[in-house]
Design a protein around this motif. Structure first.
Motif, short mmCIF file in Angstrom:
data_model
loop_
_atom_site.label_atom_id
_atom_site.label_comp_id
_atom_site.label_asym_id
_atom_site.label_seq_id
_atom_site.Cartn_x
_atom_site.Cartn_y
_atom_site.Cartn_z
N VAL A 93 0.82 -1.11 -0.14
CA VAL A 93 -0.03 0.04 -0.12
C VAL A 93 0.95 1.23 0.02
CG1 VAL A 93 -1.60 1.35 1.29
CG2 VAL A 93 -2.11 -1.04 1.37
N LEU A 94 2.03 1.27 1.00
CA LEU A 94 2.71 2.57 1.04
C LEU A 94 3.38 2.52 -0.08
CD1 LEU A 94 3.84 2.00 4.66
CD2 LEU A 94 2.05 3.53 3.72
N GLY A 95 3.95 1.64 -0.75
CA GLY A 95 4.67 1.68 -1.99
C GLY A 95 4.04 2.54 -3.26
N GLY A 96 2.59 2.40 -3.05
CA GLY A 96 1.96 3.29 -4.02
C GLY A 96 1.44 4.37 -3.34
N GLU A 97 1.23 4.37 -2.11
CA GLU A 97 0.74 5.82 -1.61
C GLU A 97 1.80 6.76 -1.14
OE1 GLU A 97 -2.20 6.62 0.60
OE2 GLU A 97 -3.24 5.73 -1.22
N VAL A 98 2.75 6.57 -0.41
CA VAL A 98 3.58 7.71 0.07
C VAL A 98 5.12 7.52 -0.33
CG1 VAL A 98 2.25 7.52 2.20
CG2 VAL A 98 4.13 6.21 2.06
N GLY A 99 5.33 7.02 -1.33
CA GLY A 99 6.63 7.09 -1.97
C GLY A 99 7.55 6.16 -1.41
N ALA A 100 8.75 6.30 -1.66
CA ALA A 100 9.74 5.33 -1.70
C ALA A 100 10.40 5.03 -0.45
CB ALA A 100 10.57 5.19 -2.78
N THR A 101 10.17 5.58 0.60
CA THR A 101 11.16 5.43 1.75
C THR A 101 10.38 5.40 3.02
OG1 THR A 101 12.90 6.99 0.68
CG2 THR A 101 12.91 6.54 2.78
N VAL A 102 10.64 4.45 3.69
CA VAL A 102 10.13 3.94 5.19
C VAL A 102 11.30 4.38 6.19
CG1 VAL A 102 8.89 2.60 6.61
CG2 VAL A 102 8.31 2.86 4.05
N VAL A 106 12.69 3.21 9.64
CA VAL A 106 12.74 2.41 10.49
C VAL A 106 13.92 2.45 11.56
CG1 VAL A 106 12.00 0.55 8.77
CG2 VAL A 106 14.27 0.84 9.14
N GLU A 107 13.71 1.89 12.76
CA GLU A 107 14.36 1.98 13.79
C GLU A 107 15.98 1.39 13.41
OE1 GLU A 107 11.31 2.02 17.62
OE2 GLU A 107 11.79 0.28 16.55
N SER A 108 16.82 1.95 13.89
CA SER A 108 18.38 1.67 13.66
C SER A 108 18.60 0.08 14.16
CB SER A 108 19.21 2.51 13.96
OG SER A 108 19.37 2.70 15.41
N TYR A 109 17.68 -0.29 15.14
CA TYR A 109 17.78 -1.71 15.50
C TYR A 109 16.48 -2.06 15.41
CZ TYR A 109 22.67 -1.57 17.30
OH TYR A 109 23.89 -1.34 17.47
N GLY A 110 16.32 -3.47 14.84
CA GLY A 110 15.21 -4.04 14.55
C GLY A 110 15.17 -5.31 13.79
N LEU A 111 14.02 -6.06 13.50
CA LEU A 111 14.15 -7.28 12.71
C LEU A 111 14.63 -7.18 11.50
CD1 LEU A 111 11.23 -9.32 14.46
CD2 LEU A 111 13.54 -9.67 14.67
N ALA A 112 15.64 -7.79 10.86
CA ALA A 112 15.96 -7.58 9.50
C ALA A 112 14.95 -8.15 8.48
CB ALA A 112 17.15 -8.19 9.14
N PHE A 113 14.05 -9.17 9.09
CA PHE A 113 13.01 -9.83 8.58
C PHE A 113 11.92 -8.76 8.22
CE2 PHE A 113 8.81 -11.74 9.73
CZ PHE A 113 8.59 -12.20 8.39
N HIS A 114 11.66 -7.68 9.10
CA HIS A 114 10.64 -6.75 9.06
C HIS A 114 11.27 -5.68 7.83
CE1 HIS A 114 8.77 -7.50 13.11
NE2 HIS A 114 8.50 -8.48 12.28
N ARG A 115 12.53 -5.46 7.91
CA ARG A 115 12.75 -4.34 6.93
C ARG A 115 12.79 -4.96 5.31
NH1 ARG A 115 17.01 -3.46 11.04
NH2 ARG A 115 18.35 -5.25 10.10
N SER A 116 13.21 -6.43 5.49
CA SER A 116 13.11 -7.01 3.90
C SER A 116 11.47 -7.24 3.44
CB SER A 116 13.56 -8.65 4.49
OG SER A 116 12.47 -9.40 5.31
N LEU A 117 10.24 -7.08 4.36
CA LEU A 117 9.23 -7.24 4.19
C LEU A 117 8.98 -5.98 3.14
CD1 LEU A 117 7.38 -8.93 6.75
CD2 LEU A 117 7.44 -9.78 4.49
N LEU A 118 9.41 -4.88 3.86
CA LEU A 118 9.41 -3.45 3.10
C LEU A 118 10.23 -3.32 1.78
CD1 LEU A 118 9.37 -1.41 6.32
CD2 LEU A 118 7.42 -2.01 4.98
N GLY A 128 10.90 -5.60 0.13
CA GLY A 128 10.66 -6.44 -0.98
C GLY A 128 9.46 -6.12 -1.58
N ALA A 129 8.78 -5.36 -1.13
CA ALA A 129 7.55 -4.50 -1.42
C ALA A 129 7.99 -3.13 -2.49
CB ALA A 129 6.74 -3.75 -0.52
N GLY A 130 9.42 -3.18 -2.64
CA GLY A 130 9.95 -1.92 -3.36
C GLY A 130 10.32 -0.69 -2.62
#
Lengths: 445, 445
Positions: free
Chosen positions: A166-175, A177-189, A191-193
Motif C-alpha cells: 500500500v505504502l509503495g504506491g501511496e507515500v513514495g519510496a522511503t520508510v 525504521v528504527e536503527s535496531y530492529g528485525l531484518a525480516f521486517h525490513r526485508s518485507l518493506l 521486498g515491496a519496493g
C-alpha cells in the motif's frame, strides 16, 4: 537426521534393521525429541520405516520410491536442529498455551456461529472479532478505532507485507525504521519496493526528532518497548512522531508486539490513540497467545481501509474463520485478559530471575530493556559480541546478538550485546538455561 | 443499510428513536437477516445504536464520532446485498458444515498436540496434516506424493498466487489457461506478471493437443470437472497434457477443486498420478468443507518445493496450526470421508431435482456438466444470456452467465448459458430457488 534418511534411502541400512527408540536417539544425538520424533514419523509416513507396537521401529521392506529422489528434497530443506535452550527474543512460552480455555471458546463460538460464517466472508475479517478487538484495544491499549477500520490478517508479517504494498504506491519510496530492529521486517518493506532508512534509537526509544531530515513517507516504530534495545518511546517523542506525520502527510506504523507485557507500572497506551488518522496500529496474538495462531490485526485510518483490502485480496480471507470466532469469544469472556495477566506474572518472574542470576554470576554485565516484554539486552565489552554468541551456540543456546538487528546503514556506532528472550524456555528448563548462559558470558576484565 | 447508517450518523434519526427489530427490517427491505443483523451489530459496536433487552434497538445519545467521518469508510466499502437465492457456482452449502464432528477433532488434536505446535512452525505446514493428506490424496484422488512434497497454504487462491510468483521466475512469461474459467484465477497469474493464453475447451475438457502451438511454460487445468463448462478431461487429453509438459520442460497445474463430488461413477483420479514431477496438484477444503477454513495444499515436484517455500515466506506460516491439526485428525478418524459421502448424496439429490424441474418446466433448456461437482450449465438460445442473467438478478437470484468466465482472448465463439451452482442454497430453500430460476428462463422459441 539427514544422515539417517540417506542411510535408509540409499539402502545402507538393510530392510528389517531395528532402529533405537527416538527418545534414546534424541539423547544420543543431543537433539530435541520432537526433531527426531518428526523425522521418524515422516520416514514412516513415506514408507521407509515401519513402526509397530512391541517390535519397535524398523527399516521397511524397500518401498517403491517416488520418481524423484527423496533425499534431494531433504537436503534442500534441512530439518531445523533444535537447540537445548531457546533464548530467541521473538518466542513466547509455547508450553503455556491455554488449551482448555481456548477449546471452551472454540466450542461456544462454533456452536453459536451463524451459517454464513461457513461461507465466503468479509475480507476485513469476522465482525465478531473486529467488534471484540475494538473494545479490547480501547480498554487495554488506548487504541481508538471501530470495527469497520480494523482488518484481520494472518499475523504481523502479513500486515506489514500488505502495508508495504500500500505504502509503495501511496507515500513514495522511503520508510524510516528504527536503527535496531528485525531484518525480516525490513526485508518485507524492501521486498515491496520500498527503501528503509535508519532512525537512531537510545534509551528513550527512537529519536523521532530526526524524522524531519529523513524525507520518509512513513516510519515503523515499536513505541511500547523498542525492539530489541528495550526503551519505551518517551512522551515527547510520541507526540513528535505524530506531529511529524501530520506536518508531512506521512503515517506512523505502530508495531505493538508486546505492549501487554509491562512489569513495573501500567502499560503505556498506544501512540495510535493520539491520532487514529495518522497512526496505523499493528497487533497480533504471536506474543500474547501463540505465533501458531497466525492472527493479527490492523487498526487503520479510514482513508486506507480500501487500499489495504485491495492489496489483501477481497477473495482471499487469509485467516481461518474459526480461530477468528474463537478469539472473539476468548476476548469477550475475559479469558484473554486472564491469560495475559497470568503470562505477565510468569514472564516477570523469569525476568527477575534472569536479573538476579546475572547480578550474582556476572555482575560486570549490565542488563537493560527489562521494564517490559519478553527479552532483555545484556551489554557486552566492545568487540566481544561475536565470540560470545558463538560460545553460547556451542553450549546449545539459541540466542541473538545486537549486531543481528542493526540496520546496515545505521549511523550509530555498533553496540555489543546479547538479546536474551526469556519467554521461550519452559519453566522447568529456565534455571538450566540461565546457568548455560552465564557460562558463555565473557569474564570480567 | 447505507441509508440507515447515513440517517443516523448525519443525525436525521434523532437520538432515542426506536428502530424495528432487524428481522422485521430484513423482511421489509428484502435483505438477508445476517446482513441487517451485522449492520445493527456494527452500529451498536460503534456507539451509534444502543441495544437493550426489552427496550429494543435505539439511536444512541450522540457518541463522539471518530476524527474521520464514519460514513466515508462505509460508502467506500458498501455492505454486500445478499440475494434471496444464491446460485453462484463457487459456493458450497454453508449450512452443512459438520460443527460437532469438527469440534471433536479439534479437541482431540489440541489436547494431543506437542508443545512445539504452539511455537513458530514448519513453513510447509504441520507434519500431522501433510502425513494425513499424503494418505488421503493417494486413496481418494490417486495423488502420488509424500509429506515433504506437500505445502499447506491458505486455500487455492493463496496457492495459485505463490505458484504465479514461482513460475514467473521459473518457466517464463506465459501460462495456458482454459478458455472458460474464473477471471479471478487469471488475475492472480497476471498479477504475478504472467501472461495467460486461452486453451479451447469442449465436452471432453481442455483441448490439450493445442498446447503445442501455445509456447507456454505451464498450463492451468480443471481435469476432474472443467470449470465452468463441466466436462471431465478425457484420458487421451490427460496423457496429452503430461506428454506436452515432459517434452517442453513445462508443468501442469491441476486445480482439483471438486474432484470428490462425482455422481454417476467412481471419481476420476488426479492427473498428478501420471507424473508427480510434471504436475502440481492443488486442493483445498473450500468445496468439501468450507471456504471459511482457508485451508489448501500443494503436492509439488521435489524440484519446486524450495522455490515455493521461498515465495511463501519461511516466517509466514499463513495457515493457523489449530485448523491444520484439526483437519489432520478429521481426515485420520474418517470424519472427512463420511462428510464427503454425505455431501455427495446431498448434492446429487439437488442435481437430480434441478434436472427434473427443468425437464418439466423448461424442457427446451439443455443441461450439461452434471456428472460431477456443485454446478451445472444451462444452455441458452444465442443472444439471450445477458437478459436472462438480468431477469434472474431482478428476481433476487445470484447467478453467473457463461460469459462471465470467458477468457477475453478466447478463439471460441461465445456460448450463451447460465452457470448454476446448486450447492449453496440450504435444503429448505432449494425448491423455491428452482421455481424462481425457471421463471427467469427464456420461453421456448
Amino acid at each position: 537426521m539427514q544422515a539417517l534418511r540417506d542411510a535408509i534411502t540409499s539402502g545402507r541400512l538393510a530392510p528389517g534393521t531395528r532402529l533405537p527408540a527416538y527418545r534414546a536417539l534424541a539423547v544420543d544425538l543431543g537433539l530435541a525429541r520432537n526433531t527426531v520424533g518428526e523425522a521418524y514419523a515422516e520416514l514412516v509416513a513415506e514408507g521407509w520405516l515401519t513402526a509397530r507396537q512391541g517390535s519397535g521401529t524398523r527399516v521397511a521392506p524397500r518401498a517403491t520410491p517416488l520418481p524423484a529422489a527423496e533425499d534431494r528434497a531433504h537436503r534442500s530443506a534441512p530439518p531445523v536442529r533444535s537447540p537445548a535452550y531457546d533464548f530467541m527474543p521473538t518466542s513466547p512460552d509455547a508450553s503455556a498455551f491455554p488449551r482448555s480455555a481456548w477449546l471452551t471458546s472454540a466450542r461456544r463460538a462454533l456452536n453459536s456461529a451463524p451459517n454464513d460464517a461457513f461461507g465466503v466472508g468479509d475480507p476485513r475479517g469476522r465482525i465478531e472479532l473486529r467488534t471484540a478487538l475494538t473494545e479490547y484495544l480501547a480498554r487495554a491499549r488506548g487504541v481508538r478505532t471501530a470495527p469497520h477500520r480494523i482488518v484481520v490478517c494472518a499475523g504481523f508479517a502479513h500486515a506489514l507485507r500488505i502495508l508495504g504494498a500500500v505504502l509503495g504506491g501511496e507515500v513514495g519510496a522511503t520508510v524510516a525504521v528504527e536503527s535496531y530492529g528485525l531484518a525480516f521486517h525490513r526485508s518485507l518493506l524492501t521486498g515491496a519496493g520500498l527503501r528503509t532508512v535508519p532512525l537512531a534509537v537510545d534509551a528513550d526509544g527512537a529519536r523521532t526528532a530526526e524524522l524531519g531530515v529523513l524525507d520518509a513517507g512513513a516510519v515503523l516504530l515499536t513505541p511500547a518497548h523498542q525492539f530489541p534495545t528495550g526503551g519505551p518511546l518517551s512522551a515527547r517523542r510520541r507526540t513528535g512522531a505524530v506531529d511529524w506525520a501530520r506536518a508531512n502527510g506521512s503515517v506512523v506504523l505502530e508495531d505493538d508486539y508486546d505492549g501487554e507485557f509491562r512489569y513495573d507500572r501500567e502499560p503505556v497506551g498506544a501512540v495510535q490513540g493520539l491520532d487514529p488518522d495518522r497512526v496505523i496500529y499493528l497487533g497480533s496474538t504471536s506474543k500474547s497467545l501463540s505465533p501458531a495462531l497466525r492472527l493479527g490485526w490492523l487498526a487503520l485510518p479510514d482513508s486506507l481501509v480500501d487500499d489495504v483490502l485491495a492489496v489483501k485480496g477481497a477473495r482471499e480471507l487469509w485467516t481461518g474463520v474459526f480461530d477468528q470466532l474463537t478469539l472473539a469469544d476468548f476476548i469477550a469472556c475475559g479469558a484473554y485478559d486472564r491469560h495475559v495477566r497470568l503470562m505477565r506474572r510468569t514472564y516477570r518472574r523469569r525476568r527477575d530471575r534472569l536479573v538476579a542470576v546475572l547480578a550474582e554470576r556476572a555482575p560486570h554485565i549490565e542488563v537493560s530493556g527489562i521494564a517490559a516484554g519478553l527479552h532483555a539486552v545484556l551489554d557486552l565489552p566492545p568487540g566481544t559480541e561475536h565470540d560470545t554468541v558463538r560460545a553460547a551456540r556451542r553450549r546449545g543456546l539459541a540466542l541473538a546478538g545486537l549486531g543481528d538487528f542493526r540496520h546496515p546503514d545505521s549511523p550509530m556506532p555498533p553496540r555489543d550485546g546479547l538479546v536474551i528472550g526469556f519467554g521461550a524456555p519452559p519453566d522447568h528448563a529456565f534455571n538450566g538455561a540461565l546457568q548455560a548462559l552465564c557460562e558463555a558470558l565473557p569474564p570480567a576484565l
